[in-house]
Design a protein around this motif. Structure first.
Motif, PDB file in Angstrom:
ATOM      1  N   ALA A 171       3.507  20.453  30.978  1.00  0.00           N
ATOM      2  CA  ALA A 171       4.896  20.485  30.505  1.00  0.00           C
ATOM      3  C   ALA A 171       5.832  21.009  31.588  1.00  0.00           C
ATOM      4  N   LEU A 172       5.404  22.019  32.322  1.00  0.00           N
ATOM      5  CA  LEU A 172       6.220  22.561  33.405  1.00  0.00           C
ATOM      6  C   LEU A 172       6.425  21.522  34.503  1.00  0.00           C
ATOM      7  N   GLU A 173       5.369  20.759  34.792  1.00  0.00           N
ATOM      8  CA  GLU A 173       5.488  19.684  35.779  1.00  0.00           C
ATOM      9  C   GLU A 173       6.400  18.570  35.259  1.00  0.00           C
ATOM     10  N   LEU A 174       6.275  18.261  33.990  1.00  0.00           N
ATOM     11  CA  LEU A 174       7.077  17.195  33.390  1.00  0.00           C
ATOM     12  C   LEU A 174       8.559  17.555  33.389  1.00  0.00           C
ATOM     13  N   ARG A 175       8.843  18.814  33.179  1.00  0.00           N
ATOM     14  CA  ARG A 175      10.236  19.266  33.185  1.00  0.00           C
ATOM     15  C   ARG A 175      10.871  19.062  34.569  1.00  0.00           C
ATOM     16  N   LYS A 176      10.063  19.185  35.631  1.00  0.00           N
ATOM     17  CA  LYS A 176      10.573  18.943  36.981  1.00  0.00           C
ATOM     18  C   LYS A 176      10.920  17.469  37.165  1.00  0.00           C
ATOM     19  N   LEU A 177      10.108  16.595  36.578  1.00  0.00           N
ATOM     20  CA  LEU A 177      10.319  15.156  36.702  1.00  0.00           C
ATOM     21  C   LEU A 177      11.398  14.655  35.749  1.00  0.00           C
ATOM     22  N   GLN A 178      11.507  15.322  34.606  1.00  0.00           N
ATOM     23  CA  GLN A 178      12.431  14.899  33.560  1.00  0.00           C
ATOM     24  C   GLN A 178      13.198  16.149  33.109  1.00  0.00           C
ATOM     25  N   PRO A 179      14.295  16.473  33.768  1.00  0.00           N
ATOM     26  CA  PRO A 179      14.973  17.757  33.547  1.00  0.00           C
ATOM     27  C   PRO A 179      15.448  18.009  32.123  1.00  0.00           C
ATOM     28  N   ASP A 180      15.616  16.953  31.303  1.00  0.00           N
ATOM     29  CA  ASP A 180      16.057  17.168  29.922  1.00  0.00           C
ATOM     30  C   ASP A 180      14.903  17.085  28.922  1.00  0.00           C
TER      31      ASP A 180
END
Length: 407
Positions: A233-242
């Motif tokens: 999830a932390l990695e995904l937030r970097k790729l998808q900021p919202d």
């Protein structure tokens, strides 16, 4: 422990005791439905439950109107935990006892020993093996295989479970597959009753933004890989900021989730939810993110129309076999890293047409797994087992011939 008194049209009956560790909230309807189904065949049922003390605080557990609690203790014997149910007296007079396929349950050994001395026949139900371990030659797994081969009948959760049990040397013609499921009809009704207004209000209440949402659904324990989930999830937030994460569930492996939710306001931990409340929360998500062990969430994902993204070969339950990768779900290679998992989910968000197709295809399979079918299969299996074991007289000539061939 559940007691089933089965009375066919002719004056013969068999009493079946059913001992279970605990009754989860979603199983209450199943027990009631089995009782009612058997009643339509001239049968009556009542039931009671031996609950595991260590599980009695689970938020997922509800009281079962059919149940009577019996004592239950965990004992340490030579460094191994064994389960003592204390339900021997509760099944006095039973012709058959149904037990969970558990090598560490003392009751299993005692009932098998009693069977050799003229006690009740033993019927087991379960997964076939422990799907949370790769060591199927361990002492526990070898003990489970030994016990399984000495039972009189087996109720398997899925076809895959039946294959495993047959590979252990158990007769295929004494295995009933009841296709483990949830009450999808009730779930679909709950979904139908959920309006867009309901979802908009809940989204505002939770403080969710307008970006994509992934939901974790289920109990939280180590085999569910909560640490991997948070890292991804932390990695995904970097790729998808919202991007925002919704945690729907509770359990004893919450450390990573609690720490992350306290630090990041885009991680929403709503705890365990049930029935319509679970539906309202899960429908806010675009995908279900369960990188660890998959169980009945596979069935829920189809009713919800929310594809699961998971990782292969990580202690999945038998229901994992229901998934069709790249049709109603996405399954990554077992060596996938949190970063690779995040990239896969981000790819779904970047291709809304592909995500929508997965959602529609998942939804199209919702009625493949019904409570009605499971109840019918379970009741059929009970009757077939009792006739084959010579505990019930066949109701007609066809049943008599089948029983003779089985013996």
């Amino acid at each position: 422990m559940a007691t089933l008194a089965i009375q066919p049209p002719i004056p013969t009956r068999a009493v079946v005791g059913h001992l279970v560790r605990y009754v989860a909230h979603y199983r209450g309807h199943f027990h009631t439905a089995v009782r009612d189904e058997l009643a339509t065949r001239g049968s009556t049922t009542g039931s009671s439950t031996a609950n595991r003390g260590a599980m009695s605080n689970r938020s997922a557990e509800r009281s079962n109107s059919l149940g009577r609690r019996r004592s239950r203790r965990d004992l340490n014997v030579a460094g191994r935990v064994v389960l003592w149910h204390g339900a021997q007296r509760a099944v006095v007079g039973s012709d058959v006892i149904m037990l969970e396929q558990q090598a560490k349950a003392v009751a299993t050994y005692l009932f098998l020993a009693r069977r050799l001395l003229g006690g009740p026949r033993v019927v087991l139900n379960g997964h076939g093996r422990n799907h949370q371990t790769d060591d199927h030659s361990s002492f526990v797994e070898r003990s489970k295989a030994f016990l399984t081969r000495r039972a009189d009948w087996f109720f398997a959760y899925t076809d895959n479970s039946a294959d495993i049990v047959a590979e252990l040397g158990f007769p295929r013609d004494r295995i009933t597959v009841f296709k483990n499921a949830l009450d999808n009809d009730a779930r679909l009704l709950q979904i139908e009753e959920t309006s867009q207004t309901d979802l908009d209000e809940l989204r505002a209440e939770l403080g969710l933004g307008s970006g994509p949402v992934g939901a974790y659904v289920g109990r939280i324990y180590e085999d569910k890989r909560p640490d991997f989930l948070i890292d991804a999830a932390l990695e995904l937030r970097k790729l998808q900021p919202d991007f925002e994460l919704l945690i729907i569930g509770d359990g004893n492996a919450r450390a990573a989730i609690d720490a992350a939710a306290a630090e990041h306001d885009w991680i929403h931990d709503v705890g365990a939810r049930f029935d319509h409340d679970l539906v309202r929360h899960a429908l806010l998500a675009d995908v279900i993110l369960n990188p660890g062990a998959i169980g009945l969430v596979a069935v829920d994902s189809m009713a919800l129309g929310r594809p699961i993204v998971t990782v292969a070969d990580h202690g999945h339950g038998p229901e994992y076999a229901y998934l069709r990768p790249d049709f109603d779900s996405v399954v990554l290679d077992k060596e996938a890293t949190p970063r690779e998992y995040a990239e896969t989910v981000a790819g779904l968000f970047d291709e809304p047409d592909w995500l929508e197709l997965l959602q529609l295809q998942a939804k199209s399979r919702a009625r493949e797994f019904s409570m009605d079918e499971m109840v019918s299969s379970f009741a059929d299996g009970f009757v077939e087992a009792l006739i084959t074991l010579g505990l019930l007289e066949p109701a007609n000539e066809a049943e008599r011939q089948i029983a003779e061939l089985a013996r």
